[in-house]
Design an enzyme around this catalytic site. Structure first.
Site, PDB file in Angstrom:
ATOM      1  CG  ASP A 150      -0.379   0.053   2.527  1.00 14.20           C
ATOM      2  OD1 ASP A 150       0.623   0.763   2.699  1.00 14.20           O
ATOM      3  OD2 ASP A 150      -0.899  -0.590   3.450  1.00 14.20           O
ATOM      4  CD  GLU A 151      -0.651   7.121  -1.246  1.00 14.77           C
ATOM      5  OE1 GLU A 151      -0.301   8.258  -1.580  1.00 14.77           O
ATOM      6  OE2 GLU A 151      -1.850   6.784  -1.132  1.00 14.77           O
TER       7      GLU A 151
END
Length: 196
Positions: A51-52
């Site tokens: 994820d980011e």
């Protein structure tokens, strides 16, 4: 040697990047995509995602079949998580045995895995500061999984009372992050032992 000359890459995904190359989302113009880090071929895809806010080892390939094979196998993935507070042996035992997390609005018990407290790894400072040291001590834990539920490691450490502050994937199968620095990509001849 592959007959169709697919290309393969190992990347140290930095904090703040999405594990994609393009997006049709009109709101995503401020997002950072993998294509900004290296001149990847058009057909390149990430094998699994981070994820980011997560960092670390990401495998990429132009071979869709290989991507599907790796994703379908129960390949070990090892993560180093910096957590809020000094993690206890009791919490480590819970992580090893499986904990209850929320998944798509339902309760899910994670499968047993490996977990151990580790010394602070020698990672470069993150682009966004973790937090001020005045907010108390932190510690690091290694967690190895063969499953990859949405935000699983973060949910697991929170479930045992030690929320994750920083998350770095350091290994996928036998492939290690090693000395790759954030944003660095290396082209490799194969992604052994996943290829034959």
């Amino acid at each position: 040697m592959e007959a169709n000359n697919h290309r393969h890459f190992i990347l140290h995904k930095p904090y703040g990047y999405i594990s994609q190359f393009i997006s049709n989302d009109v709101k995503s113009h401020k997002k950072k995509f993998l294509g900004e880090l290296y001149d990847f071929p058009v057909e390149t895809m990430s094998i699994g995602r981070l994820d980011e806010k997560s960092e670390g080892l990401l495998l990429l390939t132009t071979n869709g079949k290989l991507s599907a094979t790796i994703n379908s196998k129960k390949i070990e993935k090892e993560y180093y998580a910096q957590v809020d507070g000094i993690i206890t042996s009791e919490a480590i035992t819970l992580l090893q045995n499986g904990v209850e997390i929320g998944l798509h609005g339902k309760k899910y018990i994670t499968k047993p895995g490996e977990a151990r407290k580790i010394e602070s790894p020698n990672f470069k400072a993150r682009t966004q500061k973790i937090r001020d040291e005045r907010h108390g001590p932190t510690s690091w834990v290694s967690i190895t999984l063969k499953e990859g539920k949405f935000r699983q490691v973060r949910k697991m450490t929170s479930a045992v009372g030690f929320p994750t502050l920083r998350l770095v994937r350091v290994r996928v199968g036998e492939i290690q992050l090693d000395s790759l620095v954030p944003g660095e990509a290396v082209e490799v001849r194969s992604l052994l032992p996943f290829q034959h």
